[in-house]
Write a protein that holds these residues in place. Sequence first.
Motif, PDB file in Angstrom:
ATOM      1  N   ILE A  34      -5.901  17.913  14.093  1.00 55.81           N
ATOM      2  CA  ILE A  34      -6.507  16.588  14.118  1.00 55.81           C
ATOM      3  C   ILE A  34      -5.586  15.627  13.371  1.00 55.81           C
ATOM      4  O   ILE A  34      -5.308  15.827  12.188  1.00 55.81           O
ATOM      5  CB  ILE A  34      -7.905  16.578  13.461  1.00 55.81           C
ATOM      6  N   VAL A  35      -5.112  14.610  14.074  1.00 54.21           N
ATOM      7  CA  VAL A  35      -4.233  13.604  13.492  1.00 54.21           C
ATOM      8  C   VAL A  35      -5.048  12.314  13.367  1.00 54.21           C
ATOM      9  O   VAL A  35      -5.531  11.785  14.364  1.00 54.21           O
ATOM     10  CB  VAL A  35      -2.985  13.359  14.378  1.00 54.21           C
ATOM     11  N   ILE A  36      -5.207  11.840  12.142  1.00 53.43           N
ATOM     12  CA  ILE A  36      -5.971  10.612  11.897  1.00 53.43           C
ATOM     13  C   ILE A  36      -4.986   9.491  11.634  1.00 53.43           C
ATOM     14  O   ILE A  36      -4.133   9.595  10.755  1.00 53.43           O
ATOM     15  CB  ILE A  36      -6.925  10.773  10.698  1.00 53.43           C
ATOM     16  N   ILE A  37      -5.128   8.408  12.412  1.00 52.94           N
ATOM     17  CA  ILE A  37      -4.210   7.277  12.273  1.00 52.94           C
ATOM     18  C   ILE A  37      -4.974   6.019  11.877  1.00 52.94           C
ATOM     19  O   ILE A  37      -6.100   5.795  12.309  1.00 52.94           O
ATOM     20  CB  ILE A  37      -3.431   7.027  13.593  1.00 52.94           C
ATOM     21  N   ASN A  38      -4.325   5.250  11.019  1.00 53.40           N
ATOM     22  CA  ASN A  38      -4.786   3.910  10.671  1.00 53.40           C
ATOM     23  C   ASN A  38      -3.559   3.012  10.705  1.00 53.40           C
ATOM     24  O   ASN A  38      -2.472   3.435  10.291  1.00 53.40           O
ATOM     25  CB  ASN A  38      -5.428   3.889   9.283  1.00 53.40           C
ATOM     26  N   VAL A  39      -3.731   1.804  11.216  1.00 55.49           N
ATOM     27  CA  VAL A  39      -2.596   0.904  11.376  1.00 55.49           C
ATOM     28  C   VAL A  39      -2.775  -0.346  10.526  1.00 55.49           C
ATOM     29  O   VAL A  39      -3.804  -1.024  10.611  1.00 55.49           O
ATOM     30  CB  VAL A  39      -2.416   0.504  12.863  1.00 55.49           C
ATOM     31  N   ILE A  40      -1.761  -0.618   9.705  1.00 53.39           N
ATOM     32  CA  ILE A  40      -1.696  -1.887   8.985  1.00 53.39           C
ATOM     33  C   ILE A  40      -1.203  -2.911  10.004  1.00 53.39           C
ATOM     34  O   ILE A  40      -0.105  -2.779  10.538  1.00 53.39           O
ATOM     35  CB  ILE A  40      -0.735  -1.814   7.787  1.00 53.39           C
ATOM     36  N   HIS A  41      -2.029  -3.863  10.313  1.00 53.93           N
ATOM     37  CA  HIS A  41      -1.733  -4.819  11.387  1.00 53.93           C
ATOM     38  C   HIS A  41      -0.515  -5.671  11.040  1.00 53.93           C
ATOM     39  O   HIS A  41      -0.361  -6.137   9.912  1.00 53.93           O
ATOM     40  CB  HIS A  41      -2.944  -5.714  11.634  1.00 53.93           C
ATOM     41  N   ALA A  42       0.334  -5.875  12.026  1.00 53.04           N
ATOM     42  CA  ALA A  42       1.562  -6.669  11.850  1.00 53.04           C
ATOM     43  C   ALA A  42       1.257  -8.077  11.360  1.00 53.04           C
ATOM     44  O   ALA A  42       2.017  -8.638  10.570  1.00 53.04           O
ATOM     45  CB  ALA A  42       2.338  -6.721  13.157  1.00 53.04           C
ATOM     46  N   ARG A  43       0.132  -8.658  11.785  1.00 56.27           N
ATOM     47  CA  ARG A  43      -0.190 -10.029  11.359  1.00 56.27           C
ATOM     48  C   ARG A  43      -0.449 -10.093   9.852  1.00 56.27           C
ATOM     49  O   ARG A  43      -0.126 -11.081   9.205  1.00 56.27           O
ATOM     50  CB  ARG A  43      -1.360 -10.594  12.156  1.00 56.27           C
ATOM     51  N   ASP A  44      -1.011  -9.019   9.289  1.00 62.51           N
ATOM     52  CA  ASP A  44      -1.232  -8.976   7.841  1.00 62.51           C
ATOM     53  C   ASP A  44       0.097  -8.917   7.097  1.00 62.51           C
ATOM     54  O   ASP A  44       0.277  -9.568   6.069  1.00 62.51           O
ATOM     55  CB  ASP A  44      -2.097  -7.779   7.465  1.00 62.51           C
ATOM     56  N   LEU A  45       1.014  -8.139   7.635  1.00 68.76           N
ATOM     57  CA  LEU A  45       2.341  -8.034   7.032  1.00 68.76           C
ATOM     58  C   LEU A  45       3.082  -9.369   7.145  1.00 68.76           C
ATOM     59  O   LEU A  45       3.746  -9.799   6.202  1.00 68.76           O
ATOM     60  CB  LEU A  45       3.140  -6.920   7.698  1.00 68.76           C
ATOM     61  N   ASP A  46       2.946 -10.038   8.291  1.00 69.28           N
ATOM     62  CA  ASP A  46       3.576 -11.356   8.472  1.00 69.28           C
ATOM     63  C   ASP A  46       3.056 -12.362   7.451  1.00 69.28           C
ATOM     64  O   ASP A  46       3.828 -13.156   6.906  1.00 69.28           O
ATOM     65  CB  ASP A  46       3.347 -11.880   9.894  1.00 69.28           C
ATOM     66  N   ALA A  47       1.757 -12.312   7.178  1.00 70.92           N
ATOM     67  CA  ALA A  47       1.177 -13.218   6.185  1.00 70.92           C
ATOM     68  C   ALA A  47       1.763 -12.937   4.799  1.00 70.92           C
ATOM     69  O   ALA A  47       2.056 -13.881   4.038  1.00 70.92           O
ATOM     70  CB  ALA A  47      -0.338 -13.069   6.158  1.00 70.92           C
ATOM     71  N   MET A  48       1.969 -11.677   4.485  1.00 70.19           N
ATOM     72  CA  MET A  48       2.558 -11.330   3.192  1.00 70.19           C
ATOM     73  C   MET A  48       4.020 -11.777   3.118  1.00 70.19           C
ATOM     74  O   MET A  48       4.497 -12.183   2.058  1.00 70.19           O
ATOM     75  CB  MET A  48       2.442  -9.828   2.934  1.00 70.19           C
ATOM     76  N   LYS A  49       4.716 -11.730   4.235  1.00 70.27           N
ATOM     77  CA  LYS A  49       6.108 -12.197   4.266  1.00 70.27           C
ATOM     78  C   LYS A  49       6.183 -13.701   4.013  1.00 70.27           C
ATOM     79  O   LYS A  49       7.081 -14.173   3.316  1.00 70.27           O
ATOM     80  CB  LYS A  49       6.763 -11.842   5.605  1.00 70.27           C
ATOM     81  N   VAL A  50       5.246 -14.447   4.562  1.00 67.50           N
ATOM     82  CA  VAL A  50       5.193 -15.897   4.322  1.00 67.50           C
ATOM     83  C   VAL A  50       4.930 -16.148   2.844  1.00 67.50           C
ATOM     84  O   VAL A  50       5.599 -16.975   2.213  1.00 67.50           O
ATOM     85  CB  VAL A  50       4.114 -16.569   5.201  1.00 67.50           C
TER      86      VAL A  50
END
Length: 163
Positions: A34-50
Amino acid sequence: MRKIEKVLVCVDFSDYSQETLEYAMAVAPPKAKIVIINVIHARDLDAMKVLSSYFNDPAIVEQYLAKNTDVRKKKIENLVANSFPHLAGKFEFLIRIGMPFDEILNTIDKENIDLVVMGSKGRGNLSRTLVGSNAEKTFRHSPVPVLSIRQRKSSIPPEIQGQ
């Protein structure tokens, strides 16, 4: 029919996540990984980059990712511990960064997944939406079967539920 050896369980920590994991365990063969995946959304990362560029501090992004990854891994561990503490070795946890449906599809290929189990709607969807956009894109493009989990609602009318 293809033998199911690896099941990908997509969790976003919405109300569906625990039930999604439970369904995955119910349909997975006993020896399946069983592989459990969760994704940190790219838009959240983009906001942190700004934010990082505004304060001229590149460490903001690194700190955000490190903290967020740790928090998400702990949440996944708690999901597993709540229902399947005796099966801890059966699970693999993945935290990915990007567009959720892209990361799910990439993981299917990279991990040789045979079945995907996911909620039909996630955290950010309007109540009127029948299927979340990430779920819909995964359904349309997945090379393997996708099991859609809906949150179980009681069929007993609320006015007689406590009687």
